[in-house]
Write an enzyme that holds these catalytic residues in place. Sequence first.
Site, PDB file in Angstrom:
ATOM      1  CE  LYS A  28       2.107   6.121  20.755  1.00 40.09           C
ATOM      2  NZ  LYS A  28       2.576   4.963  21.332  1.00 40.09           N
ATOM      3  N   GLY A  46       0.771  -1.056  -0.022  1.00 43.47           N
ATOM      4  CA  GLY A  46       0.117  -0.064   0.075  1.00 43.47           C
ATOM      5  C   GLY A  46       0.882   1.331  -0.184  1.00 43.47           C
ATOM      6  CB  CYS A 105       0.214   2.046  17.506  1.00 42.76           C
ATOM      7  SG  CYS A 105      -1.191   2.447  18.763  1.00 42.76           S
TER       8      CYS A 105
END
Length: 432
Positions: free
Chosen positions: A264, A254, A261
């Site tokens: 980081k 993609g 989440c």
Amino acid sequence: MKLAVIGTGYVGLVQGACFADTGNHVICMDIDREKIRALKKGTVPIYEPGLEEMVKRNIQEKRLEFTDSLKNAVQNSDVIFLCLPTPQSEDGSADLSHVLKVAQQIGRSMNDSKIIVSKSTVPVGTVEKIRHIVRKHSRYPVDVASNPEFLKEGTALQDSLKPDRVVIGSRNKKTIAAMKELYEPFMRTGNPILVMDERSAEMTKYAANAFLATKISFVNELANLCGQVGADIDLVRRGIAADPRIGKLFLFPGVGYGGSCLPKDVKALIKTSAENHHEFRILRAVDEVNEEQKKILLKKLAARFKHRLKGRTVAIWGLSFKPQTDDIREAPSLVIIQSLLDSGVRVKAHDPIAMPAVKARFGRRVAFYQSGYDALKRADALMVVTEWNEFRRPEFGRMKRLMKHPIIFDGRNIYDAKEMKERGFEYYGVGR
Ligand SMILES: NC(=O)c1ccc[n+]([C@@H]2O[C@H](COP(=O)([O-])OP(=O)(O)OC[C@H]3O[C@@H](n4cnc5c(N)ncnc54)[C@H](O)[C@@H]3O)[C@@H](O)[C@H]2O)c1
């Protein structure tokens, strides 16, 4: 049990509602007064299928309460869940300021012994820090445990009602017993409750997200190579996914991973490694590949229009970082939109849920449309950025009539390349 949840966001609200639904009394606390006001009336400020009904039901049953007073939440509970943000700091590490500040405030507010449980994703050693801070500010006994959260936005409720596993990081018998009692109603299918030390529990969460990010960057790199050598990533993906050691899930190419989440947590683990004199080389590559992958559709667009982009109009379908959520944190769509605007392209966007959040960021520089078809009017090209179900089987004839050029850059490979050509579209996927 009497529970408090500090931080009523995606994790806190879902977990608070689920614990209330199994008969506990839960007080959800947040510093965002607007959010608390809305929640008291049963209005859920985030998009998460099924959540609003569950929240309303438990408010009615008087098992779920909301407050903006930390003292109230702490003094009326035995177990306190920390579901606070741990965003990325400038140097890539996890910013623990919210968690550590609240730890101090909890210490000062305590009126009895408490169990504090960190559901926030925190680097190894944080539970020990929290324990130290609370004990410094309180004369009452306290235990602190790690209980990392693995829910996925979009299916958060189902994930919490039937978790694959629950990880409890504690060596305290009383804490372990209380946590098992809380989670057992959700584990009827026999999925495991894994008890381990705090540090291993904290690391388990980062390990899970780092591995998932690695899978995505691996398949993205592979897709780009497939595109170069004339192979089709979709066929290759199926070919490898049939091997159970590799597996079918999380292997879709993609425009890069986003969300609050994976980006980081990958960066924080790289930072933890560096602080411990260990260079996590694979993760560095995972992160770099992901940053590059966000530009893949832009590169294809620029090549197609021979770098003459100024004055063109591009429609974008899908803005949230994945379907079934309104969360746009670190969403690839934001990088794509910014870059299009920088190149002088007019952007017309549509998303079933996430438009208000993107509008708050770009304002009138982007035109937003309630209907995906309206966004296509006179567009030179369409970019599919998020694979919402409603984009999978659109009226292709209508699309073709609306667009200036029937060109599709499919960032999620949701359409069949051959079929699109037969329908008269110029079609570009990822890795095919
Ligand atoms: N969102 C996910 O899919 C997910 C999944 C697993 C783990 N996590 C982790 O869980 C933690 C929370 O994530 P989230 O997505 O729920 O965050 P979020 O931003 O949706 O919610 C956090 C909430 O905490 C509140 N808050 C901030 N400071 C506060 C304070 N001092 N006192 C009280 N409330 C305060 C904010 O107002 C916000 O409502 C993070 O560490 C995240 O990494 C998130």
